[in-house]
Design a protein around this motif. Structure first.
Motif: not given
Length: 170
Positions: A53, A86, A88, A106-107, A114, A117, A166-167, A169-170
Motif C-alpha cells: 500500500r 507498506r 499488506v 501494514s497500517g 495495525a 489486520l 488501514t484508511e 487507522g492512518e
C-alpha cells in the motif's frame, strides 16, 4: 453453463494480480512489487508477488529489486520498504491454488489496530467463504487460500476490508 473451473495456482495468481492492478476503486492504493514472472508453483508455495500500500510499487520495480537482492524477506523484517510502501500481503502459488499471507503492521505505525489486520483479513475471508488459517509467527499473519478462479472476486473483498481498516487507522 461452464463445467470447467480454473484451479491452476499460477493462473489464479495472475488473475488476482490483474484485478488488483486494474482496480480504480477502493483498491487503487495497492500495488504489486517483487513480481516474479517466471515463478513456478511448488507444493509449499513459491512467492509470486507482494501487495503493498502506497509508495507507487509496480511489477517493474519489483523485478529490479529482485535482481538487486536475494528476493527473500525474513518473517520479522520491516513492513516499510524504504519508499513509503507498506507490505499488506504476499501471494504464493501452489500447483492447485493461490496462498495469500496478510501481514500485521501494514497500517503504518505499529499501533494496536495495525496488528489486528490479520484478524480483519481472517474475518473478511471467512465471510467471503474462503479457506482461512492463522499463521503463528511474529508479526502475526493470516493465510487465505484461493482455490478457484471464481474465488478471486471474493479475495478482492478481503483486500478491500484491509484497505478500509488501514484508511481508518492512518
Amino acid at each position: 453453463m461452464v463445467d470447467e473451473r480454473l484451479s491452476d495456482g499460477l493462473r489464479i495468481g495472475q488473475l488476482l494480480a490483474s484485478e488488483i492492478t486494474g482496480n480504480e476503486g477502493r483498491l487503487r492504493a495497492l500495488a504489486l512489487t517483487d513480481a516474479d514472472p517466471d515463478v513456478e508453483p511448488t507444493p509449499d508455495g513459491a512467492l509470486a508477488y507482494r501487495v503493498v500500500r502506497g509508495g507507487g510499487g509496480s511489477e517493474e520495480e519489483g523485478e529490479r529489486s529482485e535482481e538487486e537482492g536475494d528476493g527473500e524477506r525474513n518473517e520479522g523484517e520491516g513492513d516499510d520498504d524504504g519508499d513509503g510502501a507498506r507490505l499488506v500481503a504476499e501471494a504464493s502459488v501452489q500447483p492447485d491454488r493461490l496462498r495469500i499471507e496478510f501481514v500485521a503492521g501494514s497500517g503504518g505505525n505499529e499501533a494496536d489496530d495495525a496488528t489486528d489486520l490479520p484478524e480483519i483479513a481472517a474475518d473478511a475471508a471467512a465471510d467471503a467463504g474462503l479457506r482461512v488459517r492463522p499463521k503463528a509467527v511474529r508479526p502475526p499473519r493470516t493465510l487465505v487460500f484461493v482455490e478457484d478462479g471464481a474465488q478471486v472476486k471474493r479475495a478482492l473483498s478481503v483486500f478491500e476490508a484491509v484497505v478500509d481498516a488501514t484508511e481508518t487507522g492512518e
